[in-house]
Design a protein around this motif. Structure first.
Motif, short mmCIF file in Angstrom:
data_model
loop_
_atom_site.label_atom_id
_atom_site.label_comp_id
_atom_site.label_asym_id
_atom_site.label_seq_id
_atom_site.Cartn_x
_atom_site.Cartn_y
_atom_site.Cartn_z
N HIS A 150 -8.90 11.44 3.00
CA HIS A 150 -8.55 10.14 3.59
C HIS A 150 -9.01 9.99 5.03
O HIS A 150 -9.26 8.87 5.48
CB HIS A 150 -7.06 9.86 3.42
N PHE A 170 -7.94 2.64 -6.81
CA PHE A 170 -9.27 2.46 -6.22
C PHE A 170 -10.04 1.23 -6.73
O PHE A 170 -10.97 0.79 -6.09
CB PHE A 170 -10.08 3.75 -6.38
N ARG A 207 -6.29 -0.10 6.11
CA ARG A 207 -5.70 0.56 4.94
C ARG A 207 -5.81 2.08 5.09
O ARG A 207 -4.87 2.83 4.79
CB ARG A 207 -6.42 0.09 3.67
N SER A 208 -6.95 2.53 5.59
CA SER A 208 -7.12 3.96 5.84
C SER A 208 -6.20 4.45 6.94
O SER A 208 -5.62 5.54 6.86
CB SER A 208 -8.58 4.24 6.25
N ASN A 268 -14.83 4.13 7.07
CA ASN A 268 -14.42 2.73 7.24
C ASN A 268 -14.40 2.28 8.69
O ASN A 268 -13.93 1.19 9.00
CB ASN A 268 -13.03 2.52 6.61
N THR A 271 -2.85 4.91 5.51
CA THR A 271 -2.80 6.08 4.64
C THR A 271 -2.76 7.38 5.45
O THR A 271 -1.94 8.27 5.19
CB THR A 271 -4.02 6.09 3.69
N GLU A 279 -17.21 5.39 -5.88
CA GLU A 279 -16.02 5.39 -6.71
C GLU A 279 -16.28 6.15 -8.03
O GLU A 279 -15.43 6.91 -8.50
CB GLU A 279 -15.56 3.95 -6.99
N PRO A 320 -10.24 -2.50 5.04
CA PRO A 320 -10.29 -1.11 4.60
C PRO A 320 -9.98 -0.11 5.72
O PRO A 320 -9.31 0.89 5.49
CB PRO A 320 -11.73 -0.96 4.08
N TRP A 360 -7.00 -0.87 -3.19
CA TRP A 360 -7.90 -0.69 -2.04
C TRP A 360 -8.86 -1.86 -1.86
O TRP A 360 -9.47 -2.01 -0.80
CB TRP A 360 -8.71 0.62 -2.18
N ARG A 420 -12.62 9.09 4.65
CA ARG A 420 -12.69 7.70 4.22
C ARG A 420 -12.40 6.76 5.39
O ARG A 420 -13.07 5.73 5.55
CB ARG A 420 -11.66 7.50 3.09
N HIS A 439 0.83 -1.21 0.00
CA HIS A 439 0.00 0.00 0.00
C HIS A 439 0.87 1.26 0.00
O HIS A 439 0.61 2.22 -0.74
CB HIS A 439 -0.91 -0.03 1.23
#
Lengths: 262, 262, 262
Positions: C213, C179, C193-194, C220, C197, C152, C190, C183, C216, C107
């Motif tokens: 982010h 995306f 992952r966020s 999430n 980020t 998306e 998720p 992701w 997001r 990632h």
């Protein structure tokens, strides 16, 4: 004689294991092998092969030589030495001359800082030695391209008025060393010097200086398409966020140039 | 006995070649020699000798001791360890005390991050060992300078109102650890602590916190001329773009202080 | 036989001293010992033990597992490898799976840049080897979580309208690789992952991408309290200035979400 033999075997073994260890150390300090990537992150290996090497580097909007310059500049600007030996060799294979590598490092001493240049020297020294690059292949320490006196006088006046009183030292050095010396060195074409500068700014998220240097790059012959490809290419090497921070600034430069050319 | 002799020679040779390899590794990990620079970038060697070492370090607006502090802070803030052994020795030669180096590293753990401080510890340990610096030359872990209670209460109230509800953890630590502990440690003068902080902010392009810390530095005795020289000096160590991003912010601080003193 | 004995002793001694040197080199490349910190900066050792390890890591607002993810992401984003072996082991001890480490590195190739990921691969390889992590414990290179097509499509339209004409390459890659591929990889939830980020953005002062982010991340499942703790935690690892630059941006996100939920 068995002990002798044992000793000799032990010596031979130690010797080779020392060499292996040195090799490992070198490898670890320099380049990550494809097997390493696959062992830790198979998906990353796939992206590297299929997307980065298989697609990005082959996109038509920017030559492999220019991609090499942009990549090397980004690595030096971010002081990331582990991949630099590999990409210095890629650059030399793609037609960047040793004298140009030398100038890129010198240029980035000013635009990224002396320690970045010193780290790059340590890496480039070994790359040059392995390829038998001799000092006479590097550019001389003097010599000068023609200067656009009007444009430089305009820049110096503008910066002098804004900052001359509070920061006389750097304002003087900017004129004397940067714009009347470094930028005029013949060992690196002005367009390449701009490419290095813009790549370093994008690589470190320093968008404040981008309008001046992207305009200068385009005055020096960089097309809008090439500038767009520089950002696409760098997204992979300096991360998406730095690319996305550069995009609105670059777009604004493109639009202002389009208006002023009408 | 020839085999014995051969073995001894082999052992002696291996031993010295191991030492040579270690020395090379150390050298590569630490300092780039002047010969290395000349071999890769003769022009950079010239700039280094004539401009950076020959001029910048000798400029009158900032002492060699303060230039050393600023340089060491910038290297730690940017996590650039290759030049740090050299500049830690320069700092100690210029009168920065081992206890002050120790405090600079501790201070930057908070202002640049723990990993930067850990990397600096690894380098400083060897520099201290080579100069026989003992632990009793370092500052004690406790003890306290006087606190300006009114100014600190004002700061804490302001930050608490803005961020206390959403970020109770960091707001509490900022008061308890930073301003009522770290900044009051007697091992580093407040002016030097400010110099370290401002240098770290400039070095990493973090101009958002500059107004507060440059004002604090000037409250702690840094003159406008010295602040200007800090930026000129750092241009060479952290790159021109970071210096040029700091200049408008510093100029604004200068102008506001000039107005409010009338 | 005395010479034989002497040779054998010499060989044994050399062998062990080579191993010791290798161990030293590894230690220097990897982790700074507590004794090293105490020898250079006793106050920093005290802060590390009492505050960072004794308090921050134990705060209730964020699990040790999530603190590990945030710390590892920050180290990779800032390319700080000296502490990474230690914190990769901490992460694995705190329940982060090898396959999740692998995904975090993949990632961050996109969010911090390929060279950061390559450096992380070099470190993780040794950590994985020491813990006998085999390739079949890593996540496969394909497979996909469900996609919120409407969200998306909305993102792609917005970015396409703003940047599609000037930067077709990166805009296409953002949709196709980021995306609609990265992701959606199932090896990392998720929310995690966020977290990676957002931690990377805070760690490098890249606040421009934070609103998107952080929103997001909260979509999430990251709570406001957890987001606040991420910033408090990261203050110690990426420095107070980066934390204070993130705070107003995060506060603004919190307030807008609170309003829109009424």
């Amino acid at each position: 004689m068995k002990l002798f033999t044992a000793l000799l075997v032990a010596l031979a073994f130690m010797s080779s294991s020392i060499q292996a260890n040195e090799a490992n150390t070198m490898a670890r300090q320099t380049t990550v092998s494809r097997a390493d990537i696959a062992a830790v992150a198979p998906a990353l290996d796939k992206y590297t092969q299929e997307r980065l090497l298989g697609e990005v580097w082959k996109r038509p909007g920017l030559s492999a030589r220019d991609r090499s310059i942009v990549t090397v500049a980004a690595l030096i600007a971010r002081n990331q030495m582990i991949e630099l030996p590999y990409y210095l060799n890629v650059a030399l294979d793609n037609g960047v001359k040793p004298s140009e590598i030398s100038e890129i490092i010198t240029h980035l001493a000013f635009y990224s800082g002396w320690p970045n240049a010193m780290s790059a020297v340590a890496v480039a020294k070994d790359v040059f030695a392995a390829r038998n690059v001799s000092t006479d292949q590097l550019s001389p320490t003097s010599g000068s391209l023609p200067l656009d006196e009007a444009a430089e006088a305009d820049r110096a006046t503008r910066v002098g008025q804004q900052f001359g009183a509070a920061f006389p030292g750097i304002v003087q050095y900017t004129t004397d060393i940067l714009f009347r010396d470094l930028w005029l060195r013949p060992g690196l074409a002005p367009k390449d010097r701009s490419l290095v500068t813009v790549a370093a700014l994008i690589a470190t998220g320093q968008v404040a200086q981008m309008p001046y240097h992207l305009n200068r790059a385009m005055d020096n012959g960089l097309t809008q398409e090439q500038a767009g490809e520089v950002i696409t290419h760098l997204a992979f090497y300096v991360g998406w966020p730095n690319a996305f921070s550069a995009m609105p600034v670059a777009k604004d430069v493109f639009e202002k140039r389009a208006k002023s050319s009408h």
